[in-house]
Design a protein around this motif. Sequence first.
Motif, PDB file in Angstrom:
ATOM      1  N   HIS A  92      -8.031   0.038 -17.092  1.00 53.81           N
ATOM      2  CA  HIS A  92      -8.125   0.872 -15.890  1.00 53.81           C
ATOM      3  C   HIS A  92      -7.801   2.342 -16.107  1.00 53.81           C
ATOM      4  O   HIS A  92      -8.537   3.206 -15.638  1.00 53.81           O
ATOM      5  CB  HIS A  92      -7.238   0.304 -14.773  1.00 53.81           C
ATOM      6  N   THR A  93      -6.706   2.682 -16.773  1.00 49.70           N
ATOM      7  CA  THR A  93      -6.308   4.086 -16.891  1.00 49.70           C
ATOM      8  C   THR A  93      -7.052   4.820 -18.000  1.00 49.70           C
ATOM      9  O   THR A  93      -6.944   6.044 -18.097  1.00 49.70           O
ATOM     10  CB  THR A  93      -4.797   4.210 -17.153  1.00 49.70           C
ATOM     11  N   PRO A 100       0.093   7.215 -14.690  1.00 47.30           N
ATOM     12  CA  PRO A 100      -0.535   6.291 -15.638  1.00 47.30           C
ATOM     13  C   PRO A 100       0.436   5.329 -16.295  1.00 47.30           C
ATOM     14  O   PRO A 100       0.009   4.483 -17.087  1.00 47.30           O
ATOM     15  CB  PRO A 100      -1.140   7.243 -16.679  1.00 47.30           C
ATOM     16  N   ALA A 101       1.729   5.436 -16.016  1.00 42.79           N
ATOM     17  CA  ALA A 101       2.688   4.580 -16.696  1.00 42.79           C
ATOM     18  C   ALA A 101       3.568   3.778 -15.746  1.00 42.79           C
ATOM     19  O   ALA A 101       3.673   2.558 -15.867  1.00 42.79           O
ATOM     20  CB  ALA A 101       3.569   5.429 -17.627  1.00 42.79           C
ATOM     21  N   PHE A 154      -3.280 -11.142 -18.570  1.00 45.78           N
ATOM     22  CA  PHE A 154      -4.363 -10.172 -18.481  1.00 45.78           C
ATOM     23  C   PHE A 154      -4.639  -9.814 -17.027  1.00 45.78           C
ATOM     24  O   PHE A 154      -4.767 -10.701 -16.175  1.00 45.78           O
ATOM     25  CB  PHE A 154      -5.663 -10.749 -19.070  1.00 45.78           C
ATOM     26  N   GLU A 155      -4.746  -8.540 -16.749  1.00 45.10           N
ATOM     27  CA  GLU A 155      -5.310  -8.061 -15.486  1.00 45.10           C
ATOM     28  C   GLU A 155      -5.926  -6.698 -15.742  1.00 45.10           C
ATOM     29  O   GLU A 155      -5.519  -5.988 -16.674  1.00 45.10           O
ATOM     30  CB  GLU A 155      -4.262  -7.976 -14.371  1.00 45.10           C
ATOM     31  N   HIS A 156      -6.896  -6.323 -14.927  1.00 46.40           N
ATOM     32  CA  HIS A 156      -7.554  -5.038 -15.181  1.00 46.40           C
ATOM     33  C   HIS A 156      -6.615  -3.867 -14.944  1.00 46.40           C
ATOM     34  O   HIS A 156      -6.620  -2.900 -15.705  1.00 46.40           O
ATOM     35  CB  HIS A 156      -8.802  -4.883 -14.308  1.00 46.40           C
ATOM     36  N   GLY A 157      -5.814  -3.929 -13.889  1.00 43.40           N
ATOM     37  CA  GLY A 157      -4.848  -2.859 -13.629  1.00 43.40           C
ATOM     38  C   GLY A 157      -5.096  -2.087 -12.362  1.00 43.40           C
ATOM     39  O   GLY A 157      -4.226  -1.329 -11.920  1.00 43.40           O
ATOM     40  N   ASN A 158      -6.261  -2.247 -11.738  1.00 39.00           N
ATOM     41  CA  ASN A 158      -6.548  -1.460 -10.535  1.00 39.00           C
ATOM     42  C   ASN A 158      -5.675  -1.875  -9.356  1.00 39.00           C
ATOM     43  O   ASN A 158      -5.481  -1.087  -8.418  1.00 39.00           O
ATOM     44  CB  ASN A 158      -8.008  -1.596 -10.143  1.00 39.00           C
ATOM     45  N   GLN A 159      -5.117  -3.078  -9.398  1.00 39.44           N
ATOM     46  CA  GLN A 159      -4.265  -3.519  -8.297  1.00 39.44           C
ATOM     47  C   GLN A 159      -2.946  -2.747  -8.257  1.00 39.44           C
ATOM     48  O   GLN A 159      -2.225  -2.780  -7.255  1.00 39.44           O
ATOM     49  CB  GLN A 159      -3.988  -5.015  -8.396  1.00 39.44           C
ATOM     50  N   GLN A 160      -2.619  -2.039  -9.326  1.00 40.27           N
ATOM     51  CA  GLN A 160      -1.412  -1.210  -9.346  1.00 40.27           C
ATOM     52  C   GLN A 160      -1.721   0.239  -8.970  1.00 40.27           C
ATOM     53  O   GLN A 160      -0.830   1.084  -8.971  1.00 40.27           O
ATOM     54  CB  GLN A 160      -0.771  -1.241 -10.746  1.00 40.27           C
ATOM     55  N   ASP A 161      -2.982   0.516  -8.652  1.00 37.90           N
ATOM     56  CA  ASP A 161      -3.445   1.864  -8.311  1.00 37.90           C
ATOM     57  C   ASP A 161      -3.779   1.890  -6.817  1.00 37.90           C
ATOM     58  O   ASP A 161      -4.731   1.247  -6.381  1.00 37.90           O
ATOM     59  CB  ASP A 161      -4.689   2.183  -9.146  1.00 37.90           C
ATOM     60  N   PRO A 162      -3.005   2.610  -5.998  1.00 38.31           N
ATOM     61  CA  PRO A 162      -3.238   2.579  -4.547  1.00 38.31           C
ATOM     62  C   PRO A 162      -4.621   3.061  -4.140  1.00 38.31           C
ATOM     63  O   PRO A 162      -5.131   2.676  -3.090  1.00 38.31           O
ATOM     64  CB  PRO A 162      -2.138   3.497  -3.991  1.00 38.31           C
ATOM     65  N   ALA A 209       4.936  -3.463 -12.792  1.00 38.67           N
ATOM     66  CA  ALA A 209       4.162  -4.700 -12.717  1.00 38.67           C
ATOM     67  C   ALA A 209       4.473  -5.613 -13.893  1.00 38.67           C
ATOM     68  O   ALA A 209       4.606  -6.837 -13.726  1.00 38.67           O
ATOM     69  CB  ALA A 209       2.670  -4.377 -12.681  1.00 38.67           C
ATOM     70  N   ALA A 210       4.597  -5.032 -15.085  1.00 36.89           N
ATOM     71  CA  ALA A 210       4.897  -5.839 -16.269  1.00 36.89           C
ATOM     72  C   ALA A 210       6.270  -6.490 -16.145  1.00 36.89           C
ATOM     73  O   ALA A 210       6.440  -7.679 -16.452  1.00 36.89           O
ATOM     74  CB  ALA A 210       4.824  -4.972 -17.520  1.00 36.89           C
ATOM     75  N   ARG A 211       7.261  -5.725 -15.699  1.00 35.97           N
ATOM     76  CA  ARG A 211       8.608  -6.289 -15.548  1.00 35.97           C
ATOM     77  C   ARG A 211       8.611  -7.435 -14.542  1.00 35.97           C
ATOM     78  O   ARG A 211       9.321  -8.434 -14.719  1.00 35.97           O
ATOM     79  CB  ARG A 211       9.592  -5.194 -15.136  1.00 35.97           C
TER      80      ARG A 211
END
Length: 445
Positions: free
Chosen positions: A335-336, A310-311, A138-146, A317-319
Amino acid sequence: MADTDDDRVYYVLSDLHIGGDEQLEEAPFLDELLAFLERLETTDENAELVINGDAFGLWEITQVDGIEKFDLLEETYPRLFEQLRATGEQIPITLLPGNHDHELAAYDAYVERFAAYNVDLVQEQSTSRQLGDRTIYFEHGNQQDPNNRIEDWGSPHASPLGYYYNTLVTSRAGQVSDRGRYNWLKDVQAVTPTEWMPIWLASKYFYREMNPLLRYALVPFLLLFNISALLAILAGLDLAGIWSQPVDDATAFLGQFGIAGTAVWYLLAANIAVAGLLLLVGVPVYFLRRDITRTIDRFGILETDLTVDPAKPYDTAARDVFEECPETAIFCYGHTHRPENRRVDGRLLVNSGTWLKRLHRRDGVTGLLPPVFYPSYQLCAVRIATTDTDIVVEHQAIEKPSPSGEELTLTERLLTLGRTPNPELPEQTILEDAVAKKKEKPTDH
């Protein structure tokens, strides 16, 4: 990592965005959320609720700072906190910070305050849970958003680009939203991608804020623009003496209707004059805009600086997580605001969506009318469970009526007839043979 529990069922929510300045305090889905928590309070399942980031809109609360924001939340949403306490007495509730409520990771006092309501606040970027012999990440996802990545996680001074946007723009919108003809500006959080913001503002100005007399006077000109542009070309051919028949035939036809025909003729003439002027200006502007757009695309400016894919970042990150931890079967994020459930390298990438209103852009069918942003709700909770050998992931819909009847003007409803959005949640997905069969206990002989 939590202790292994083969029979545990996980429910996942994210992006509730509860709280904010003035008009942003409204949580229109509060009754549905309370009903969902009440259901979990009485469930017979061995369940855990994971709230995967952005439960609260702390960035949008600018009147107080630090732990005082918790006091404000308690005061504003007493029913929610009491229900969290009641549900948390029956099942574990885990809360991860997102970007909008990153301050939860910055002040240790939040841990104790949430613990009083039986909520386990994890002040980390991610956490994981066992599901049979596999793992959910689990992670929110904002860390993959610059634009929203927190470089110094846990710092009370963390301020990515999104922080300034929400504290200066979103919170201000909440403060002034009720000054409009209709309280629409508070929906600024639902505008995604952010690049649509100017278009959304222009749309709401035209359909909501513009003086009604002016709007209804402009509508015929705008609706007839495409026809008027053609008529302007024909009028130009007539004036040049190249082809006069269409103008002569139209004049003769309208002349049969007396005063009504004359009125229509003057209306068309006015439209033709406006259309002709716009054509003269618009043609060179169109070619200039197209050339500028091609240049921007060539340098990749829009892709890297303004638009968040968005993808792709989440696939990557998942890989990475799957490679580092091969036992991981599911990468779960938010997040998205786009619910999804799809396979990546034989595992699952799951997004839990949002409980905010969603706005669906519907461009005008004719003329120069602004697009309509059609509102809807797509509330859901992700349920993750196992059978003897499989992992089952399902987005469970939580029904809430569409607000379109109250929020769209008659003009907007007419322009979207037959084009109303019908957002659907992802279908149930099964990871076959993802969990090793439970070994039977040997019998004594």
